[in-house]
Design an enzyme around this catalytic site. Structure first.
Site, PDB file in Angstrom:
ATOM      1  N   SER A 247       0.839  -1.190   0.000  1.00 43.83           N
ATOM      2  CA  SER A 247       0.000   0.000   0.000  1.00 43.83           C
ATOM      3  C   SER A 247       0.878   1.245   0.000  1.00 43.83           C
ATOM      4  O   SER A 247       2.092   1.158   0.187  1.00 43.83           O
ATOM      5  CB  SER A 247      -0.906   0.011   1.238  1.00 43.83           C
ATOM      6  OG  SER A 247      -0.154   0.442   2.345  1.00 43.83           O
ATOM      7  N   LYS A 248       0.206   2.366  -0.168  1.00 49.63           N
ATOM      8  CA  LYS A 248       0.949   3.635  -0.241  1.00 49.63           C
ATOM      9  C   LYS A 248       1.778   3.899   1.001  1.00 49.63           C
ATOM     10  O   LYS A 248       2.739   4.633   0.969  1.00 49.63           O
ATOM     11  CB  LYS A 248      -0.035   4.789  -0.451  1.00 49.63           C
ATOM     12  CG  LYS A 248      -0.526   4.830  -1.876  1.00 49.63           C
ATOM     13  CD  LYS A 248      -1.038   6.199  -2.246  1.00 49.63           C
ATOM     14  CE  LYS A 248      -1.438   6.223  -3.695  1.00 49.63           C
ATOM     15  NZ  LYS A 248      -2.863   6.389  -3.933  1.00 49.63           N
ATOM     16  N   ARG A 249       1.383   3.279   2.116  1.00 52.60           N
ATOM     17  CA  ARG A 249       2.134   3.489   3.347  1.00 52.60           C
ATOM     18  C   ARG A 249       3.508   2.807   3.283  1.00 52.60           C
ATOM     19  O   ARG A 249       4.457   3.205   3.919  1.00 52.60           O
ATOM     20  CB  ARG A 249       1.350   2.964   4.557  1.00 52.60           C
ATOM     21  CG  ARG A 249       0.742   4.095   5.375  1.00 52.60           C
ATOM     22  CD  ARG A 249      -0.297   3.569   6.323  1.00 52.60           C
ATOM     23  NE  ARG A 249      -1.457   3.089   5.583  1.00 52.60           N
ATOM     24  CZ  ARG A 249      -2.044   1.931   5.784  1.00 52.60           C
ATOM     25  NH1 ARG A 249      -1.590   1.098   6.686  1.00 52.60           N
ATOM     26  NH2 ARG A 249      -3.096   1.592   5.080  1.00 52.60           N
ATOM     27  N   ASP A 250       3.594   1.740   2.470  1.00 49.59           N
ATOM     28  CA  ASP A 250       4.860   0.990   2.383  1.00 49.59           C
ATOM     29  C   ASP A 250       5.833   1.637   1.399  1.00 49.59           C
ATOM     30  O   ASP A 250       7.020   1.743   1.661  1.00 49.59           O
ATOM     31  CB  ASP A 250       4.608  -0.442   1.890  1.00 49.59           C
ATOM     32  CG  ASP A 250       3.592  -1.156   2.746  1.00 49.59           C
ATOM     33  OD1 ASP A 250       3.723  -1.074   3.963  1.00 49.59           O
ATOM     34  OD2 ASP A 250       2.669  -1.784   2.188  1.00 49.59           O
ATOM     35  N   ALA A 251       5.313   2.013   0.261  1.00 48.04           N
ATOM     36  CA  ALA A 251       6.181   2.524  -0.818  1.00 48.04           C
ATOM     37  C   ALA A 251       5.275   3.162  -1.853  1.00 48.04           C
ATOM     38  O   ALA A 251       4.053   3.013  -1.785  1.00 48.04           O
ATOM     39  CB  ALA A 251       6.938   1.364  -1.455  1.00 48.04           C
TER      40      ALA A 251
END
Ligand code: GLU
Length: 479
Positions: A247-251
């Protein structure tokens, strides 16, 4: 060709967002499988969700595909253009009694579904309309209704052989008469995907494993349409470091973001292929090698964890392989005016030498470009804290000596400068790093950069004298 049948695969994105890296990997695996088998790789834009599909996303996805060199072998098929055909096939199913109109109130159905879910039970449509006789002249058809597919009553289970996961079976207790056309007259994904895959003569459906649960329904539709069922390969998802879907939180999740950050298309391509597929322990592949070796046997069944560090490492490998012209061209991808700016700041020869130096140690093109741009100006701040490990009572003396001798050196080649520095350090009984790091700070404002004597020989005398003098001044004022 496999069994004399032409291999035809398709990538079928919905233009409801930018191209996700996970989805681009689906495109890559389709492309590789087609090329490996001398088949065709096609593109179908699934734009039936008119509310969420936009021209902007479509153009963005096409640009990302083009950037990754994944444009199709035949003209793009836009699913919406086939709407009339989809409706025709629905009518055929109705006529044959293989589908039926459903007048059940969707609000009530949703309520029931929610109750089932809350009780932890699997919801199934109760079949209230299943036995309604269809006739095209039926007045009731003027009332709002959906169309449902009639799961054959003798169907006990549906099973298929997945090229990645082997046999995948679903017992009919988990299947219900699913909607193939909504009340608003739009056919559903599970239906159109089959009609269009038949139309496009798709031999292998290669897609993300989030579609496994749709496949059984789709097989029932193939059967109802008496069409040959393609082979399926469901690819594991790309996961974030926490083991959940990336998800956007990871990369960054969209291909366009990687492009903007200075990842090279070949590097991203190579990284995504290796993510979940292997050929021994080889990491770096030419496209030809990937095409030659690609088989589903070596696609892992488990989700693959996205590792930005490995992507950066691989990007560095690809950066080093690129010529000056190729790198200069790649700067256009950074989506800014850096391409123009960097050429205004540096003349071509110097820029070429700087690229040669910086690409040896960079991982992202964007960082490399920003470093080279900032090198064109004298450092704004000389933070002495940065060199405290290499700063002692002899530092000032060392720098002054270097500057004095440097002014008189005719040939400022790397080797000459290195010799000069070594002699000075030896006189002071200090290691070379005690001169190199303060020089690096003076020239770049940083304590990590390509070889400092290489940089000095590129920057030339005037700039070097000015920047080293500035550091000497600062040290003098401090002492
Ligand atoms: N439009 C679907 C998606 O983007 C395609 C699924 C399929 O390949 O069948 O997930």
């Amino acid at each position: 060709m496999v069994n004399n049948k032409e291999i035809r695969v398709r990538f079928a994105p919905s233009p409801t967002g930018h191209l996700h890296v996970g989805n681009s990997r689906v495109a890559i695996f389709n492309w590789l499988f087609a090329k490996h088998n001398n088949g065709k790789y096609l593109l179908r834009i699934e734009n039936t969700d008119v509310e969420r599909s936009t021209k902007e996303y479509l153009n963005s996805q096409l640009a990302s595909l083009e950037w990754l060199d994944l444009l199709p072998d035949e003209p793009i098929l836009y699913q919406m253009s086939r709407l009339e055909e989809h409706k025709k096939v629905i009518n055929e199913l109705l006529e044959k009694g293989l589908a039926y109109p459903c007048f059940c109130d969707p609000v009530e159905l949703d309520k029931k579904r929610a109750e089932f879910m809350q009780a932890g039970k699997t919801y199934k449509y109760n079949g209230a309309c299943r036995n309604l006789k269809y006739s095209k002249d039926d007045k009731r058809l003027n009332e709002p209704h959906a169309i449902r597919f009639k799961v054959p009553s003798d169907c006990n289970f549906v099973e298929f052989e997945d090229l990645v996961r082997g046999k995948v079976r679903l017992d009919s207790e988990y299947l219900d008469d699913f909607v193939i056309m909504r009340r608003d007259g739009t056919p559903t994904y599970n239906f159109v995907v089959v009609v269009d895959d038949i139309y496009m003569k798709i031999s292998h459906v290669i897609r993300g494993e989030d579609h496994i649960s749709n496949t059984h329904k789709q097989i029932l539709i193939y059967n109802a349409l008496e069409a040959e069922i393609p082979k399926f390969a469901h690819l594991p998802m790309i996961l974030g470091p926490g083991g959940k879907r990336l998800s956007k939180r990871d990369a960054a999740t969209s291909v366009k973001d990687y492009r903007k950050q200075g990842f090279l298309p070949d590097a991203l391509f190579n990284y995504l292929v290796r993510l979940g597929w292997s050929h021994g322990d080889q990491e770096v592949f030419t496209k030809e090698e990937m095409i030659k070796y690609f088989e589903f046997d070596h696609v892992g069944k488990k989700g693959a964890i996205f590792d930005i560090k490995k992507l950066e490492w691989l990007n560095g490998v690809y950066l080093r392989k690129k010529s000056f012209e190729e790198l200069l061209n790649a700067i256009k991808d950074l989506n800014t005016n850096y391409h123009q700016k960097i050429q205004e700041l540096w003349d071509a020869d110097k820029l070429k030498s700087l690229f040669e130096q910086y690409k040896q140690r960079s991982t992202r093109l964007l960082d490399m470009v920003l470093d080279i741009i900032s090198l064109s100006k004298d450092p704004k701040v000389l933070d002495l804290e940065l060199i405290k490990k290499w700063h002692n009572s002899k530092t000032l003396e060392l720098l002054k000596k270097f500057l004095e001798k440097f002014k008189n050196v005719e040939n400022i080649s790397h080797d000459n400068l290195l010799d000069l520095a070594k002699i000075i350090c030896k006189e002071q009984e200090l290691k070379l790093v005690f001169l190199a790091q303060p020089l690096r700070l003076a020239l770049t404002g940083k304590i990590s950069s390509p070889g400092i004597f290489n940089l000095i020989s590129i920057l030339g005398k005037n700039i070097t004298v000015r920047r080293v003098s500035a550091l000497i001044n600062k040290l003098e004022n401090k002492e």
